[in-house]
Design a protein around this motif. Structure first.
Motif, short mmCIF file in Angstrom:
data_model
loop_
_atom_site.label_atom_id
_atom_site.label_comp_id
_atom_site.label_asym_id
_atom_site.label_seq_id
_atom_site.Cartn_x
_atom_site.Cartn_y
_atom_site.Cartn_z
N ASN A 23 0.80 -1.22 0.00
CA ASN A 23 0.00 0.00 0.00
C ASN A 23 0.84 1.28 0.00
OD1 ASN A 23 -0.25 1.44 2.83
ND2 ASN A 23 0.03 -0.75 3.19
N ASP A 24 2.14 1.16 -0.08
CA ASP A 24 2.99 2.34 -0.30
C ASP A 24 3.05 2.70 -1.79
OD1 ASP A 24 3.62 2.37 2.39
OD2 ASP A 24 5.62 1.50 2.16
N THR A 25 2.65 1.74 -2.62
CA THR A 25 2.73 1.95 -4.07
C THR A 25 1.46 2.63 -4.58
OG1 THR A 25 1.75 -0.23 -4.53
CG2 THR A 25 4.15 -0.11 -4.38
N ASP A 26 1.55 3.15 -5.79
CA ASP A 26 0.37 3.72 -6.44
C ASP A 26 0.20 3.09 -7.82
OD1 ASP A 26 2.11 4.97 -8.29
OD2 ASP A 26 2.22 6.78 -7.09
N ASP C 24 -4.68 7.06 -3.58
CA ASP C 24 -5.57 6.04 -3.02
C ASP C 24 -5.35 4.69 -3.71
OD1 ASP C 24 -6.72 7.94 -1.39
OD2 ASP C 24 -8.52 8.20 -2.61
N THR C 25 -4.71 4.75 -4.87
CA THR C 25 -4.51 3.53 -5.66
C THR C 25 -3.23 2.81 -5.24
OG1 THR C 25 -3.27 4.71 -7.37
CG2 THR C 25 -5.66 4.54 -7.67
N LYS C 34 -7.54 -0.87 1.96
CA LYS C 34 -7.52 -0.07 3.19
C LYS C 34 -8.31 1.23 3.05
CE LYS C 34 -4.15 2.63 3.15
NZ LYS C 34 -2.79 3.17 2.98
N ASN C 35 -8.29 1.80 1.85
CA ASN C 35 -8.84 3.14 1.70
C ASN C 35 -10.35 3.21 1.71
OD1 ASN C 35 -6.33 4.45 1.67
ND2 ASN C 35 -6.00 3.76 -0.44
N TYR C 36 -11.02 2.07 1.56
CA TYR C 36 -12.47 2.07 1.70
C TYR C 36 -12.86 2.42 3.13
CZ TYR C 36 -12.75 0.31 -3.01
OH TYR C 36 -12.65 0.21 -4.39
#
Lengths: 143, 143, 143, 143
Positions: A23-26, C24-25, C34-36
Motif C-alpha cells: 500500500n505504499d505503491t500507487d 488512493d490507488t 484499506k482506503n475504503y
C-alpha cells in the motif's frame, strides 16, 4: 560544552531500513512520492533513538516536546517497488538556535540506487504552546 | 497430495512485528482504525514469505497473481500508540476452492494486550483478468 | 421520546461523494482495500453532519465525545480507479445501548457499480476515559 | 505559438477546496506533515482539469503520460485540524523543456491563515519508459 555537544551530534550517522509495503505503491506501480516523507521520518526516529540516550524520541513526544517539521526539500532520483528494502541514511547538517536541519539519503538496498535526497528543517518546540525551545537545551535534556 | 498440502498449510503459524509510526496515529492519540489493515497485510506478507518457498509473495504479485482481499472482519479490542511494537499472529483458518481465510491477531508486544482480531477472506486471482485461480494450485505453484 | 428519536434516526439516509485520489490507488492500479475505510468514515461524518443539528460531528470530537469504531465488516465487490467518483450511502442499521451499527454501501458514481458493503459498529464514548456513553443520550445532546 | 501557450498557462490560477479528514491528523491533533503532499496534489489535479481541455488529467495518466514529481519544497506555516476546510491555490511558476514548476499555497478557509507554501517540480514523461517529454508538446496535445 555546547560546542562540544554540537560537534559530537554533527558526527553521528544513522542507518535504518524499511520494507516497502504494497500500500505504499500507487497505480504507477512504484512508491507514491508522499510516502518518502514516512521513510525519512523513520530515519529521524532511528537517528534520535540511536543516540546514547536512555530516552526514546517517542517518550519525548508523549512528554510534550517535539522536533516539529518546518520545511522539507526532497528530490526524487529513483523509484522503489513493493518488497524493496530501502535504507535511510540520516545525519544532522546544521544546528541553529531553535532549528535543526537533518539530511536524509534514501537508497534501495539491493543495488544502492539513490531514490531520494531530503533536507528537513525541524524546530524544537513545546507541543501545547508551540513555544520554541533551544535545540542544545533539548539535546542536553534528552541525552 | 492436495489434502496433504492443505493439512500442512493449516498448521503454519507466523509472527511478525511492526513498529507504530507517528503518522499511524490520529488526533485521538492512538493508531487510526484504518491502519490495522496495513498491519494485518504485513502479517499476510510475512506468512507467505515464511513458507518454505524459494519465491517471495512480492514476486508472485509482480508476475501477475495475487490473493486479492474479498472480505475483512475486524474487531478492535485495544489501542496502540506511537512507538509501540505490535505483533501480528497469522494462520490460515479455512481453504476453499478459490478462497482462503486468514486469521490475524494483533497484540501490543510489551504487555501482550490484544488490540485487534481479524478474519480476512482472500481470493486467488490473475491480476489482469480477475480470473479466479484454484488456491491449492496457487500454493502448489508457489511452494 | 427515546423510541421516537430512534425511529427517526433509523429512517435517515445520507449520500456523500468522494473523488478517488491518485495516492488512493496501489500497484494493482485500483484503490487499495484499506482506503475504503476512509471512504465509509466520510460517510459517517456526512451522515452525522446532515442530521438537523446545530453541531458538527467534528466539534463533538474536539469536545471529547466520539463514536469510536469497535468492529468493521467489509465485503469488496468491485474496484475503483484514479479519478472515479465514489458515492457512500449511509444509514443506521441498529441502535443498542452504547453501540450503534452503521451500514454503508459504496458505489462508483458513473455506472452505479457496487464496490463495497460495510457494516460498522461504533461505541459512544468519552475520549479521555474510554467510558461508554448511552447512544440515545449522545444524540439527545447532539441534536 | 509556443510562447503564446506558455504565456497563457502562466496566467492561470486555480483554487480547490479539501476537507480535512480525521485520519489526516496525527497524535499532535493536527494534520500530519505528509498529508500536505496529498493536498497540493489535489491542487495539481484541479489545475489540470480546469484548463479548457476536453481531457481530464486522470485520462492522461491512464493513457500513459504523467507529470511525475521530481522535487518538492514545502514550508509549513500553520496547522489544520479535523473538519477544517483547506484551500489550495495553484499556478505555474516556470516552464522548462521537460520540467514544469508549480506553486501551491495552502490556506485554512475559515480565517485565510497560510498553512503551507509549496514549490513542486514535475517532469513530463512517458509512464512505461520514463522517457522525458516536451512540456509544451504535452500541453499542445492535452489542450
Amino acid at each position: 560544552m555546547k560546542d562540544n555537544l554540537i560537534e559530537k551530534l554533527l558526527k553521528v550517522k544513522d542507518n535504518t531500513r524499511v520494507k516497502v509495503r504494497f500500500n505504499d505503491t500507487d497505480a504507477m506501480g512504484i512508491v507514491h512520492f508522499k510516502n518518502y516523507m514516512v521513510y525519512f521520518d523513520d530515519g529521524f526516529v532511528s537517528f534520535m533513538n540511536n543516540l546514547l540516550s536512555p530516552k526514546r524520541i517517542e517518550d519525548t513526544v508523549h512528554e510534550g516536546t517535539v522536533f516539529g517539521v518546518k520545511k522539507v526539500e526532497i528530490t526524487y532520483q529513483g523509484s522503489a517497488k513493493f518488497g524493496d528494502y530501502v535504507i535511510i541514511e540520516t545525519q544532522i547538517k546544521k544546528i541553529g538556535t531553535s532549528s535543526i536541519t537533518f539530511q536524509h539519503e534514501i537508497f534501495r538496498e539491493s543495488d544502492k540506487t539513490l531514490l531520494a535526497s531530503v533536507e528537513c528543517v525541524r524546530l524544537a518546540m513545546e507541543l501545547k504552546t508551540n513555544r520554541l525551545l533551544n535545540v542544545v537545551d533539548f539535546f542536553a535534556n534528552y541525552l
